[in-house]
Every structure is written in structure tokens, then in C-alpha cells.
Design an enzyme around this catalytic site. Structure first.
Site, PDB file in Angstrom:
ATOM      1  N   LYS A  46       0.825  -1.189   0.000  1.00  0.00           N
ATOM      2  CA  LYS A  46       0.000   0.000   0.000  1.00  0.00           C
ATOM      3  C   LYS A  46       0.867   1.249   0.000  1.00  0.00           C
ATOM      4  CE  LYS A  46      -2.723  -2.618   3.243  1.00  0.00           C
ATOM      5  NZ  LYS A  46      -3.041  -2.751   4.653  1.00  0.00           N
ATOM      6  N   GLU A 114       7.360   2.552  -6.393  1.00  0.00           N
ATOM      7  CA  GLU A 114       7.565   1.978  -5.065  1.00  0.00           C
ATOM      8  C   GLU A 114       7.884   3.096  -4.074  1.00  0.00           C
ATOM      9  OE1 GLU A 114       6.954  -0.026  -2.968  1.00  0.00           O
ATOM     10  OE2 GLU A 114       8.364  -1.677  -2.771  1.00  0.00           O
ATOM     11  N   ASP A 118      14.870  -0.676  -0.236  1.00  0.00           N
ATOM     12  CA  ASP A 118      15.601  -0.989   0.990  1.00  0.00           C
ATOM     13  C   ASP A 118      16.625  -2.088   0.677  1.00  0.00           C
ATOM     14  OD1 ASP A 118      16.077  -0.845   3.769  1.00  0.00           O
ATOM     15  OD2 ASP A 118      14.602  -2.365   4.208  1.00  0.00           O
ATOM     16  N   LYS A 146      17.438   3.582   0.408  1.00  0.00           N
ATOM     17  CA  LYS A 146      18.410   3.412   1.502  1.00  0.00           C
ATOM     18  C   LYS A 146      19.552   2.558   0.956  1.00  0.00           C
ATOM     19  CE  LYS A 146      15.071   2.817   5.209  1.00  0.00           C
ATOM     20  NZ  LYS A 146      14.649   1.887   6.266  1.00  0.00           N
TER      21      LYS A 146
HETATM   22  P1  IMP Z   1      12.954  -4.534   0.475  1.00  0.00           P
HETATM   23  O1  IMP Z   1      12.523  -5.826  -0.117  1.00  0.00           O
HETATM   24  O2  IMP Z   1      13.824  -4.757   1.692  1.00  0.00           O
HETATM   25  O3  IMP Z   1      13.601  -3.557  -0.466  1.00  0.00           O
HETATM   26  O4  IMP Z   1      11.654  -3.936   1.098  1.00  0.00           O
HETATM   27  C1  IMP Z   1      11.010  -2.848   0.661  1.00  0.00           C
HETATM   28  C2  IMP Z   1       9.750  -2.700   1.478  1.00  0.00           C
HETATM   29  O5  IMP Z   1      10.053  -2.694   2.887  1.00  0.00           O
HETATM   30  C3  IMP Z   1       9.136  -1.354   1.203  1.00  0.00           C
HETATM   31  O6  IMP Z   1       8.212  -1.435   0.159  1.00  0.00           O
HETATM   32  C4  IMP Z   1       8.471  -1.024   2.515  1.00  0.00           C
HETATM   33  O7  IMP Z   1       7.197  -1.594   2.554  1.00  0.00           O
HETATM   34  C5  IMP Z   1       9.320  -1.720   3.563  1.00  0.00           C
HETATM   35  N1  IMP Z   1      10.258  -0.771   4.209  1.00  0.00           N
HETATM   36  C6  IMP Z   1      11.590  -0.772   4.129  1.00  0.00           C
HETATM   37  N2  IMP Z   1      12.121   0.237   4.849  1.00  0.00           N
HETATM   38  C7  IMP Z   1      11.079   0.902   5.386  1.00  0.00           C
HETATM   39  C8  IMP Z   1      10.967   2.073   6.223  1.00  0.00           C
HETATM   40  O8  IMP Z   1      11.941   2.725   6.632  1.00  0.00           O
HETATM   41  N3  IMP Z   1       9.694   2.433   6.555  1.00  0.00           N
HETATM   42  C9  IMP Z   1       8.590   1.778   6.144  1.00  0.00           C
HETATM   43  N4  IMP Z   1       8.651   0.686   5.357  1.00  0.00           N
HETATM   44  C10 IMP Z   1       9.882   0.253   4.987  1.00  0.00           C
END
Ligand code: IMP
Length: 191
Positions: A46, A114, A118, A146
Site C-alpha cells: 500500500k 515503489e 531498501d 536506503k
Molecule cells: P525490500 O525488499 O527490503 O527492499 O523492502 C522494501 C519494502 O520494505 C518497502 O516497500 C516497505 O514496505 C518496507 N520498508 C523498508 N524500509 C522501510 C521504512 O523505513 N519504513 C517503512 N517501510 C519500509
């Protein structure tokens, strides 16, 4: 006996004005790159909903929307399970689709939207899924990045802001489903 209750503290990292200005610039880049063509925005539910709605309204192109819902195995803990708020922000890279696309992406100019990049695991998974549709082009627009957290390399064409390794909420981003409606992006401490 005293029980210590930590009250969440929110500190503004990116104000609504900074966000609005950067989103306008990103929309201008997309408008320039796809001049004369149609595009489809695919928002990741979302968290990307607010970013997508602001971005799309500033793009001067023939555009449509679709949304995909995903849920990572190894979900983030709730505040009760993780009072310090440090554990398992990492998705495990095993992603379950909770809402599939409604339209075919074949031969379309797809912009995957997106909220935050992260570890890169979720977007890598969604990117592979979309590429299987054989789009004409596939680009990623992420409001936040990040880079220090990356586990899998991924290239996003449009990035709003690179931020440090802190947990952020607001402008669509949640902690345990809360704070998505904050107009600014804030660092949350003691969640
Ligand atoms: P990834 O697979 O680790 O890149 O995850 C990305 C997802 O993790 C994003 O779409 C967010 O839903 C969640 N996420 C990662 N870091 C944060 C943050 O600092 N705040 C809120 N959601 C986060």
C-alpha cells in the site's frame, strides 16, 4: 513496580514541501523520457499509493494505473513483539502476491512505482514478475532509497531521495499499518 512505556517520537526528515518539489521534478523527467508515448504506472500496495497519486497527476502523458499487492514472508514484527523496533525490517526475499495485476503489461511502457528501496529483495521479485509479461520498457520510480541496506543490486531510473539507514513513516509508509497518512516523511524512534 514501574513499567517503562516508550512513546514513539517522530522527527521530520523530509517536509511535505521538499517531497512536492522532488515529485514534480521526477514527473518532469518521466514526461520528457516518454514524450509522445503512453505509459502505465504500476503501484506497489500500500506504501506507494500516495506517491503514485501525486506523481501521476503531474505527468503530462497518456497514462493508466495498475496496482500489485505483495507481502514478504518474515513480516516486520508488531510494536508489541519488538518494542525496541530494531528487529527484522528485512524482507526475506520470499514474496507472496496478494493482489495480482489487472491488465496485461505486454508491449507497454511500465513504470513500477515503489515507496522505498531498501534491501532490494521485493523490487527484484516484482521486476522479474513484470519482465515475464514482456513489457516494451520497464522502469522503476522509487521515492526513497536506503543504499546502505542493499542486499540485491537493483537499478531504479527515478529516485526521489537517498536517505540514511533509519526507519521512516509517513507519505504512505507505515509502521504496523500506522502513520501512512502523515504528510511529511518522519524518522520514528522508539516505535
Ligand atoms: P525490500 O525488499 O527490503 O527492499 O523492502 C522494501 C519494502 O520494505 C518497502 O516497500 C516497505 O514496505 C518496507 N520498508 C523498508 N524500509 C522501510 C521504512 O523505513 N519504513 C517503512 N517501510 C519500509
Amino acid at each position: 513496580m514501574y513499567k517503562i512505556v516508550l512513546v514513539p517520537e517522530l522527527k521530520v526528515l523530509l517536509s511535505r514541501n521538499q517531497i512536492a518539489q522532488r515529485v514534480t521534478e521526477m514527473a518532469e523527467d518521466i514526461t520528457r523520457d516518454f514524450k509522445g508515448q503512453s505509459i502505465i504506472f504500476v503501484g506497489v500496495l500500500k506504501g506507494a499509493a500516495i506517491f503514485l497519486s501525486d506523481l501521476a497527476r503531474q505527468v503530462s502523458l497518456d497514462a493508466t494505473f495498475d496496482f500489485i499487492g505483495v507481502s514478504s514472508y518474515g513480516n516486520r514484527p508488531t510494536p508489541a513483539e519488538d518494542p525496541a523496533g530494531h528487529a527484522a525490517w528485512d524482507s526475506l526475499g520470499e514474496v507472496r502476491v496478494t493482489k495480482d495485476l489487472d491488465q496485461s503489461m505486454t508491449d507497454r511502457n511500465v513504470i513500477l512505482v515503489e515507496d522505498i528501496l531498501d534491501t532490494g529483495l521485493t523490487l527484484n521479485y516484482i521486476q522479474k514478475l513484470l519482465l515475464a509479461h514482456q513489457p516494451r520498457t520497464l522502469r522503476i520510480a522509487a521515492l526513497l532509497d536506503k543504499p546502505s541496506r542493499r542486499k540485491q543490486p537493483i537499478h531504479a531510473h527515478y529516485i526521489g531521495f537517498a536517505i540514511p539507514d533509519a526507519y521512516v513513516v509517513g507519505y504512505g509508509l507505515d509502521y504496523a499499518e500506522r502513520y501512512r497518512n502523515l504528510p511529511d516523511i518522519c524518522v520514528i524512534e522508539n516505535p
